[in-house]
Design a protein around this motif. Structure first.
Motif, PDB file in Angstrom:
ATOM      1  N   ASN A   1       0.788  -1.244   0.088  1.00  0.00           N
ATOM      2  CA  ASN A   1       0.004  -0.029  -0.011  1.00  0.00           C
ATOM      3  C   ASN A   1       0.698   1.052  -0.101  1.00  0.00           C
ATOM      4  N   ALA A   2       1.017   1.917  -1.119  1.00  0.00           N
ATOM      5  CA  ALA A   2       1.839   2.926  -1.242  1.00  0.00           C
ATOM      6  C   ALA A   2       1.641   4.117  -0.274  1.00  0.00           C
ATOM      7  N   ALA A   3       0.175   4.361  -0.115  1.00  0.00           N
ATOM      8  CA  ALA A   3      -0.248   5.574   0.595  1.00  0.00           C
ATOM      9  C   ALA A   3       0.225   5.244   2.200  1.00  0.00           C
ATOM     10  N   ALA A   4       0.081   4.205   2.650  1.00  0.00           N
ATOM     11  CA  ALA A   4       0.402   3.990   4.013  1.00  0.00           C
ATOM     12  C   ALA A   4       1.994   3.914   4.159  1.00  0.00           C
ATOM     13  N   SER A   5       2.543   3.311   3.145  1.00  0.00           N
ATOM     14  CA  SER A   5       4.373   3.376   3.372  1.00  0.00           C
ATOM     15  C   SER A   5       4.664   4.950   3.096  1.00  0.00           C
ATOM     16  N   LEU A   6       3.951   5.608   2.492  1.00  0.00           N
ATOM     17  CA  LEU A   6       4.317   7.132   2.169  1.00  0.00           C
ATOM     18  C   LEU A   6       4.193   7.727   3.772  1.00  0.00           C
ATOM     19  N   GLN A   7       2.984   7.391   4.274  1.00  0.00           N
ATOM     20  CA  GLN A   7       3.055   7.931   5.659  1.00  0.00           C
ATOM     21  C   GLN A   7       3.922   7.485   6.578  1.00  0.00           C
ATOM     22  N   ARG A   8       4.267   6.279   6.666  1.00  0.00           N
ATOM     23  CA  ARG A   8       5.451   5.640   7.235  1.00  0.00           C
ATOM     24  C   ARG A   8       6.807   6.308   7.440  1.00  0.00           C
ATOM     25  N   TYR A   9       7.204   6.763   5.941  1.00  0.00           N
ATOM     26  CA  TYR A   9       8.276   7.520   5.470  1.00  0.00           C
ATOM     27  C   TYR A   9       8.199   8.872   5.907  1.00  0.00           C
ATOM     28  N   ARG A  10       7.187   9.508   6.091  1.00  0.00           N
ATOM     29  CA  ARG A  10       6.871  10.793   6.198  1.00  0.00           C
ATOM     30  C   ARG A  10       7.116  10.904   7.924  1.00  0.00           C
ATOM     31  N   SER A  11       6.553   9.952   8.486  1.00  0.00           N
ATOM     32  CA  SER A  11       6.774   9.661  10.412  1.00  0.00           C
ATOM     33  C   SER A  11       8.063   9.536  10.452  1.00  0.00           C
ATOM     34  N   LEU A  12       8.935   8.781   9.519  1.00  0.00           N
ATOM     35  CA  LEU A  12      10.604   8.468   9.867  1.00  0.00           C
ATOM     36  C   LEU A  12      11.209   9.947   9.525  1.00  0.00           C
ATOM     37  N   LEU A  13      10.941  10.685   8.702  1.00  0.00           N
ATOM     38  CA  LEU A  13      11.287  11.923   8.229  1.00  0.00           C
ATOM     39  C   LEU A  13      11.145  13.123   9.439  1.00  0.00           C
ATOM     40  N   GLU A  14       9.934  13.102   9.916  1.00  0.00           N
ATOM     41  CA  GLU A  14       9.779  13.900  11.137  1.00  0.00           C
ATOM     42  C   GLU A  14      10.335  13.434  12.289  1.00  0.00           C
ATOM     43  N   ASP A  15      10.518  12.159  12.797  1.00  0.00           N
ATOM     44  CA  ASP A  15      11.463  11.626  13.711  1.00  0.00           C
ATOM     45  C   ASP A  15      12.993  12.017  13.684  1.00  0.00           C
ATOM     46  N   ALA A  16      13.425  11.948  12.356  1.00  0.00           N
ATOM     47  CA  ALA A  16      14.787  12.216  11.890  1.00  0.00           C
ATOM     48  C   ALA A  16      15.034  13.813  12.379  1.00  0.00           C
ATOM     49  N   ARG A  17      14.335  14.454  11.557  1.00  0.00           N
ATOM     50  CA  ARG A  17      14.377  16.035  11.904  1.00  0.00           C
ATOM     51  C   ARG A  17      14.323  16.381  13.158  1.00  0.00           C
ATOM     52  N   ALA A  18      13.608  15.658  14.005  1.00  0.00           N
ATOM     53  CA  ALA A  18      13.411  16.026  15.291  1.00  0.00           C
ATOM     54  C   ALA A  18      14.372  15.341  16.418  1.00  0.00           C
ATOM     55  N   GLY A  19      15.310  14.654  15.845  1.00  0.00           N
ATOM     56  CA  GLY A  19      16.409  13.868  16.472  1.00  0.00           C
ATOM     57  C   GLY A  19      15.742  12.726  17.425  1.00  0.00           C
ATOM     58  N   ARG A  20      14.759  12.107  16.932  1.00  0.00           N
ATOM     59  CA  ARG A  20      14.172  11.118  17.817  1.00  0.00           C
ATOM     60  C   ARG A  20      14.463   9.820  17.412  1.00  0.00           C
ATOM     61  N   VAL A  21      15.422   9.685  16.482  1.00  0.00           N
ATOM     62  CA  VAL A  21      15.906   8.341  16.105  1.00  0.00           C
ATOM     63  C   VAL A  21      17.579   8.238  16.251  1.00  0.00           C
ATOM     64  N   ALA A  22      18.186   7.129  16.210  1.00  0.00           N
ATOM     65  CA  ALA A  22      19.537   6.919  16.161  1.00  0.00           C
ATOM     66  C   ALA A  22      19.860   7.321  14.446  1.00  0.00           C
ATOM     67  N   TYR A  23      21.154   7.908  14.409  1.00  0.00           N
ATOM     68  CA  TYR A  23      21.506   8.180  13.132  1.00  0.00           C
ATOM     69  C   TYR A  23      20.544   9.151  12.220  1.00  0.00           C
ATOM     70  N   PRO A  24      20.070  10.377  12.928  1.00  0.00           N
ATOM     71  CA  PRO A  24      19.001  11.081  12.087  1.00  0.00           C
ATOM     72  C   PRO A  24      19.531  11.413  10.503  1.00  0.00           C
ATOM     73  N   GLY A  25      20.569  11.790  10.483  1.00  0.00           N
ATOM     74  CA  GLY A  25      21.254  12.087   9.131  1.00  0.00           C
ATOM     75  C   GLY A  25      20.605  10.937   8.097  1.00  0.00           C
ATOM     76  N   ILE A  26      21.164   9.716   8.399  1.00  0.00           N
ATOM     77  CA  ILE A  26      20.984   8.457   7.599  1.00  0.00           C
ATOM     78  C   ILE A  26      19.415   8.184   7.624  1.00  0.00           C
ATOM     79  N   SER A  27      19.043   8.242   8.710  1.00  0.00           N
ATOM     80  CA  SER A  27      17.392   8.087   8.686  1.00  0.00           C
ATOM     81  C   SER A  27      16.730   9.199   8.010  1.00  0.00           C
ATOM     82  N   GLU A  28      16.878  10.442   7.773  1.00  0.00           N
ATOM     83  CA  GLU A  28      16.422  11.428   6.828  1.00  0.00           C
ATOM     84  C   GLU A  28      16.503  11.166   5.253  1.00  0.00           C
ATOM     85  N   VAL A  29      17.822  10.647   5.180  1.00  0.00           N
ATOM     86  CA  VAL A  29      18.002  10.186   3.560  1.00  0.00           C
ATOM     87  C   VAL A  29      17.186   9.091   3.221  1.00  0.00           C
ATOM     88  N   ASN A  30      17.026   8.112   4.090  1.00  0.00           N
ATOM     89  CA  ASN A  30      16.244   6.692   3.753  1.00  0.00           C
ATOM     90  C   ASN A  30      14.811   6.928   3.813  1.00  0.00           C
TER      91      ASN A  30
END
Length: 124
Positions: A1-30
């Protein structure tokens, strides 16, 4: 489901930009590469291209082959929007960015992009 996957990636981007994940730079690129892939599947080529250009502007060294992947995806998205000459340039840049060990077998994929005729819009 592309729409659901897109939302997951958007959440990952938000978490990466907020520094809530390990290796935020790599997470943002992914996240951006994943968003671009899902946006492409959803025929939102302009936003896919935007995400890919953001990755390319950062020139990330990690994750592995991120520049080659971004340029390859950009080539495909540009092909779908009817910009074949820009797509060919992106594919050539992808070839130049592929790591020498090419663990993702990108060389053959990118060369196929260079050889095939323009993809054109495939959405309705």
């Amino acid at each position: 489901n592309a729409a659901a996957s897109l939302q997951r990636y958007r959440s990952l981007l938000e978490d990466a930009r907020a520094g809530r994940v390990a290796y935020p730079g790599i997470s943002e690129v992914n996240a951006r590469l994943g968003m671009a892939q899902e946006l492409d599947l959803l025929c939102d080529f302009d936003h896919a291209i935007e995400q890919l250009r953001l990755v390319i502007a950062e020139q990330p060294a990690a994750p592995y082959a991120s520049m080659a992947r971004a340029y390859d995806q950009l080539g495909a998205a540009l092909d779908r929007t009817g910009h074949r000459s820009d797509a060919l340039d992106a594919y050539r840049r992808a070839l130049a960015a592929i790591p020498s060990d090419d663990r993702l077998a990108l060389n053959a994929k990118v060369r196929d992009g260079l050889k095939r005729p323009a993809i054109g819009r495939i959405c309705r």
